[in-house]
Design a protein around this motif. Structure first.
Motif, mmCIF file in Angstrom:
data_model
loop_
_atom_site.group_PDB
_atom_site.id
_atom_site.type_symbol
_atom_site.label_atom_id
_atom_site.label_comp_id
_atom_site.label_asym_id
_atom_site.label_seq_id
_atom_site.Cartn_x
_atom_site.Cartn_y
_atom_site.Cartn_z
ATOM 1 N N PHE A 27 0.829 -1.254 0.071
ATOM 2 C CA PHE A 27 -0.166 -0.131 0.000
ATOM 3 C C PHE A 27 0.726 1.264 0.029
ATOM 4 O O PHE A 27 0.694 2.212 -0.840
ATOM 5 C CB PHE A 27 -1.069 0.180 1.386
ATOM 6 N N THR A 28 1.889 1.274 0.873
ATOM 7 C CA THR A 28 2.712 2.500 1.119
ATOM 8 C C THR A 28 3.593 2.595 -0.329
ATOM 9 O O THR A 28 3.949 3.786 -0.624
ATOM 10 C CB THR A 28 3.633 2.484 2.144
ATOM 11 N N ALA A 29 3.701 1.592 -0.980
ATOM 12 C CA ALA A 29 4.890 1.733 -2.093
ATOM 13 C C ALA A 29 3.889 2.353 -3.255
ATOM 14 O O ALA A 29 4.701 2.816 -4.204
ATOM 15 C CB ALA A 29 5.247 0.283 -2.648
ATOM 16 N N GLY A 30 2.823 2.459 -3.220
ATOM 17 C CA GLY A 30 1.832 3.082 -3.999
ATOM 18 C C GLY A 30 1.523 4.384 -3.707
ATOM 19 O O GLY A 30 0.697 5.025 -4.352
ATOM 20 N N ILE A 31 2.188 5.008 -2.820
ATOM 21 C CA ILE A 31 1.696 6.606 -2.324
ATOM 22 C C ILE A 31 1.566 7.331 -3.720
ATOM 23 O O ILE A 31 0.791 8.093 -3.546
ATOM 24 C CB ILE A 31 2.336 6.908 -1.216
ATOM 25 N N ASP A 32 2.689 7.476 -4.298
ATOM 26 C CA ASP A 32 2.839 8.390 -5.406
ATOM 27 C C ASP A 32 1.781 8.171 -6.362
ATOM 28 O O ASP A 32 1.121 8.952 -7.119
ATOM 29 C CB ASP A 32 4.059 8.365 -6.088
ATOM 30 N N ALA A 33 1.486 6.711 -6.724
ATOM 31 C CA ALA A 33 0.512 6.213 -7.608
ATOM 32 C C ALA A 33 -1.079 6.669 -7.317
ATOM 33 O O ALA A 33 -1.888 7.224 -7.791
ATOM 34 C CB ALA A 33 0.533 4.638 -7.640
ATOM 35 N N HIS A 34 -1.121 6.643 -5.793
ATOM 36 C CA HIS A 34 -2.409 7.253 -5.418
ATOM 37 C C HIS A 34 -2.819 8.553 -5.600
ATOM 38 O O HIS A 34 -3.819 8.982 -5.998
ATOM 39 C CB HIS A 34 -2.363 6.928 -3.717
ATOM 40 N N ILE A 35 -1.680 9.471 -5.377
ATOM 41 C CA ILE A 35 -1.984 10.744 -5.557
ATOM 42 C C ILE A 35 -1.968 10.903 -7.122
ATOM 43 O O ILE A 35 -2.733 11.931 -7.306
ATOM 44 C CB ILE A 35 -0.476 11.467 -5.079
ATOM 45 N N LEU A 43 7.589 2.811 6.528
ATOM 46 C CA LEU A 43 7.814 4.075 7.253
ATOM 47 C C LEU A 43 8.675 5.110 6.242
ATOM 48 O O LEU A 43 8.133 6.398 6.262
ATOM 49 C CB LEU A 43 8.621 3.696 8.336
ATOM 50 N N LEU A 44 9.701 4.613 5.469
ATOM 51 C CA LEU A 44 10.099 5.592 4.783
ATOM 52 C C LEU A 44 9.255 6.204 3.418
ATOM 53 O O LEU A 44 9.534 7.145 2.924
ATOM 54 C CB LEU A 44 11.332 4.811 3.956
ATOM 55 N N GLN A 45 8.414 5.213 3.188
ATOM 56 C CA GLN A 45 7.428 5.529 2.034
ATOM 57 C C GLN A 45 6.484 6.646 2.646
ATOM 58 O O GLN A 45 6.221 7.505 1.625
ATOM 59 C CB GLN A 45 6.670 4.459 1.308
ATOM 60 N N ILE A 46 5.998 6.447 3.759
ATOM 61 C CA ILE A 46 4.974 7.340 4.276
ATOM 62 C C ILE A 46 5.522 8.724 4.618
ATOM 63 O O ILE A 46 4.624 9.632 4.713
ATOM 64 C CB ILE A 46 4.148 6.482 5.491
ATOM 65 N N ILE A 47 6.893 9.002 5.063
ATOM 66 C CA ILE A 47 7.253 9.979 5.311
ATOM 67 C C ILE A 47 7.124 11.134 4.304
ATOM 68 O O ILE A 47 6.672 12.357 4.762
ATOM 69 C CB ILE A 47 8.838 9.870 5.356
ATOM 70 N N SER A 48 6.825 10.654 2.929
ATOM 71 C CA SER A 48 6.491 11.641 2.131
ATOM 72 C C SER A 48 5.216 12.308 2.300
ATOM 73 O O SER A 48 4.989 13.643 1.686
ATOM 74 C CB SER A 48 6.325 11.198 0.557
ATOM 75 N N LEU A 49 4.365 11.983 2.938
ATOM 76 C CA LEU A 49 3.204 12.512 3.435
ATOM 77 C C LEU A 49 3.222 13.649 4.547
ATOM 78 O O LEU A 49 2.084 14.656 4.585
ATOM 79 C CB LEU A 49 1.854 11.672 3.967
ATOM 80 N N ASN A 50 4.291 13.518 5.311
ATOM 81 C CA ASN A 50 4.544 14.597 5.981
ATOM 82 C C ASN A 50 3.469 14.770 7.319
ATOM 83 O O ASN A 50 3.219 16.013 7.349
ATOM 84 C CB ASN A 50 4.783 16.043 5.446
ATOM 85 N N ASN A 51 3.164 13.693 7.522
ATOM 86 C CA ASN A 51 1.781 13.650 8.747
ATOM 87 C C ASN A 51 2.462 12.845 10.065
ATOM 88 O O ASN A 51 2.549 11.805 10.074
ATOM 89 C CB ASN A 51 0.776 13.052 8.071
ATOM 90 N N SER A 52 2.422 13.611 11.009
ATOM 91 C CA SER A 52 3.083 13.030 12.355
ATOM 92 C C SER A 52 2.150 11.883 12.904
ATOM 93 O O SER A 52 2.394 10.928 13.239
ATOM 94 C CB SER A 52 3.272 13.958 13.223
ATOM 95 N N ASP A 53 0.794 12.089 12.658
ATOM 96 C CA ASP A 53 -0.287 11.062 13.213
ATOM 97 C C ASP A 53 -0.022 9.755 12.336
ATOM 98 O O ASP A 53 -0.010 8.567 13.096
ATOM 99 C CB ASP A 53 -1.522 11.516 12.861
#
Length: 153
Positions: free
Chosen positions: A49-57, A134-144
């Motif tokens: 799921f997190t590997a697809g962060i940019d794809a979701h955006i 964790l490294l993938q999700i850092i790009s969202l810049n959200n502490s929660d």
């Protein structure tokens, strides 16, 4: 359908479609135990799921460009967008930051990360490039969201 759902911010429906797709593929190919397939999908779900962060955006941006108001209304419905995000003129300018905020809002409002972790997702699984969720999700810049992953492992 899964990625279309993700592009509208409806992650719970998207994940149901992915599970259904896994089941159909597993059964049609005649592979072993279906429960084992679900276990494997659950274990790797957070990484996938997190590997697809940019794809979701990109998917959210594409849907906004293609069907504007309809997509924006779906995002409002699915993601509990903050008030300042609800009044943006998405047809004029949509920044990458705005899209990341939308994705973050969707993840938080639907409890996606805790759900994946409770389903057995392994937090420290690396992809082929050595990146963890964790490294993938850092790009969202959200502490929660970062805290949810850190707390899990």
């Amino acid at each position: 359908y899964a990625f279309f759902s993700f592009g509208l911010g409806d992650f719970s429906t998207g994940m149901k479609y992915l599970r259904l797709h896994t089941e159909q593929q597993y059964v049609s190919q005649g592979y072993g135990d279906l429960e084992r397939a679900y276990d494997i999908v659950s274990i790797h779900s957070l990484r996938l799921f997190t590997a697809g962060i940019d794809a979701h955006i990109v998917s959210i941006a594409r849907n906004l460009l293609m069907s504007g108001e309809v997509t924006f209304n779906e995002l409002l419905y699915n993601c509990e967008l903050k008030e300042d995000m609800q009044n943006v003129n998405y047809s004029v300018s949509v920044s990458q930051n705005f899209l990341r905020e939308i994705l973050t809002s969707c993840l938080l409002s639907q409890g996606v990360i805790p759900h994946l972790i409770e389903s057995g997702a392994i937090v420290h699984t690396e992809n082929i490039f050595g990146w963890t969720p964790l490294l993938q999700i850092i790009s969202l810049n959200n502490s929660d969201i970062l805290f949810q992953i850190l707390k899990a492992g």
